[in-house]
Design a protein around this motif. Structure first.
Motif, PDB file in Angstrom:
ATOM      1  N   THR A  11       8.780   5.832 -11.875  1.00 27.32           N
ATOM      2  CA  THR A  11       7.414   5.383 -12.145  1.00 27.32           C
ATOM      3  C   THR A  11       7.414   3.898 -12.473  1.00 27.32           C
ATOM      4  OG1 THR A  11       6.682   7.547 -12.939  1.00 27.32           O
ATOM      5  CG2 THR A  11       5.446   5.618 -13.705  1.00 27.32           C
TER       6      THR A  11
ATOM      7  N   LEU B  23       7.350   9.607  -1.021  1.00 24.65           N
ATOM      8  CA  LEU B  23       6.254   8.650  -0.849  1.00 24.65           C
ATOM      9  C   LEU B  23       6.796   7.496  -0.013  1.00 24.65           C
ATOM     10  CD1 LEU B  23       3.368   8.822  -2.101  1.00 24.65           C
ATOM     11  CD2 LEU B  23       4.161   7.237  -3.872  1.00 24.65           C
TER      12      LEU B  23
ATOM     13  N   THR C 215       1.940  -2.213  -6.046  1.00 23.02           N
ATOM     14  CA  THR C 215       1.279  -0.925  -5.884  1.00 23.02           C
ATOM     15  C   THR C 215       1.905   0.062  -6.877  1.00 23.02           C
ATOM     16  OG1 THR C 215       0.617   0.793  -4.281  1.00 23.02           O
ATOM     17  CG2 THR C 215       2.825  -0.135  -4.015  1.00 23.02           C
ATOM     18  N   GLN C 216       1.053   0.822  -7.538  1.00 20.12           N
ATOM     19  CA  GLN C 216       1.515   1.721  -8.599  1.00 20.12           C
ATOM     20  C   GLN C 216       2.070   3.006  -8.017  1.00 20.12           C
ATOM     21  OE1 GLN C 216       1.420   1.399 -12.194  1.00 20.12           O
ATOM     22  NE2 GLN C 216       2.693   3.243 -12.018  1.00 20.12           N
ATOM     23  N   VAL C 217       3.246   3.387  -8.486  1.00 16.36           N
ATOM     24  CA  VAL C 217       3.837   4.681  -8.156  1.00 16.36           C
ATOM     25  C   VAL C 217       4.031   5.447  -9.461  1.00 16.36           C
ATOM     26  CG1 VAL C 217       5.861   5.891  -7.277  1.00 16.36           C
ATOM     27  CG2 VAL C 217       4.984   3.883  -6.071  1.00 16.36           C
ATOM     28  N   THR C 218       3.447   6.613  -9.543  1.00 12.67           N
ATOM     29  CA  THR C 218       3.570   7.445 -10.733  1.00 12.67           C
ATOM     30  C   THR C 218       4.176   8.781 -10.336  1.00 12.67           C
ATOM     31  OG1 THR C 218       1.637   6.397 -11.739  1.00 12.67           O
ATOM     32  CG2 THR C 218       2.350   8.509 -12.659  1.00 12.67           C
TER      33      THR C 218
ATOM     34  N   GLY D 196       1.094   3.506  -2.605  1.00 14.26           N
ATOM     35  CA  GLY D 196       1.408   4.043  -3.920  1.00 14.26           C
ATOM     36  C   GLY D 196       0.489   5.197  -4.283  1.00 14.26           C
ATOM     37  N   GLY D 197       0.841   5.880  -5.374  1.00 13.11           N
ATOM     38  CA  GLY D 197       0.021   6.991  -5.816  1.00 13.11           C
ATOM     39  C   GLY D 197       0.759   7.879  -6.774  1.00 13.11           C
ATOM     40  N   LEU D 198       0.186   9.054  -7.003  1.00 16.23           N
ATOM     41  CA  LEU D 198       0.773  10.052  -7.901  1.00 16.23           C
ATOM     42  C   LEU D 198       1.531  11.079  -7.073  1.00 16.23           C
ATOM     43  CD1 LEU D 198       1.001  11.425 -10.706  1.00 16.23           C
ATOM     44  CD2 LEU D 198      -1.176  12.567 -10.179  1.00 16.23           C
ATOM     45  N   VAL D 199       2.760  11.353  -7.476  1.00 15.32           N
ATOM     46  CA  VAL D 199       3.586  12.316  -6.765  1.00 15.32           C
ATOM     47  C   VAL D 199       4.374  13.130  -7.790  1.00 15.32           C
ATOM     48  CG1 VAL D 199       5.480  10.669  -6.472  1.00 15.32           C
ATOM     49  CG2 VAL D 199       5.260  12.588  -4.879  1.00 15.32           C
TER      50      VAL D 199
ATOM     51  N   SER E  21       0.852  -1.188   0.000  1.00 11.83           N
ATOM     52  CA  SER E  21       0.000   0.000   0.000  1.00 11.83           C
ATOM     53  C   SER E  21       0.889   1.239   0.000  1.00 11.83           C
ATOM     54  CB  SER E  21      -0.929   0.008   1.218  1.00 11.83           C
ATOM     55  OG  SER E  21      -0.182   0.031   2.416  1.00 11.83           O
TER      56      SER E  21
END
Length: 120
Positions: free
Chosen positions: A90, A17, A114-117, A8-11, A6
């Motif tokens: 990313t 992060l 978990t996606q990290v962008t 992850g997200g847009l940064v 858990s």
């Protein structure tokens, strides 16, 4: 066995992060915990490692000095603190739990990612 990532997200570039990976069903305190990542169109690559048995942490060259792996054995959780993020960070980040060298039974488990962008 479950590994649940858990955080992850847009940064934005230059931002920070922290990812978490909660483990269950595995002897977490002696597991070698790793973070890997996979960018679109690329192979999965190793990012960082935490070994409670030897007390060592190691990093891939491309994240050394920017990322920090840590673990809380009481909470069966490993973390990846990421700072000074770049667009090339990313990826989908995966948690991995592996048995320590020379011990049986052997195991090798993965989380779902978990996606990290990193984007402005």
């Amino acid at each position: 066995v479950q590994l649940v990532e858990s955080g992850g997200g847009l940064v934005q570039p230059g931002g920070s992060l922290t990812l978490s990976c909660a483990a269950s069903g595995v002897t977490f305190s002696t597991s070698v915990m790793r973070w890997h990542r996979q960018a679109p169109g690329k192979e999965r690559e190793w990012v960082a490692l935490s070994n409670s048995v030897t007390g060592s942490t190691t990093y891939a060259d491309f994240v050394r000095g920017r990322f920090t792996i840590s673990r809380d054995n009481a909470k069966n959780t490993v973390y990846l603190q990421m700072s000074s993020l770049k667009s090339e960070d990313t990826a989908v980040y995966y948690c991995n739990a592996k048995s320590p060298a020379g011990r049986v039974p052997t195991y090798d488990y993965w989380g779902q990612g978990t996606q990290v962008t990193v984007s402005s």
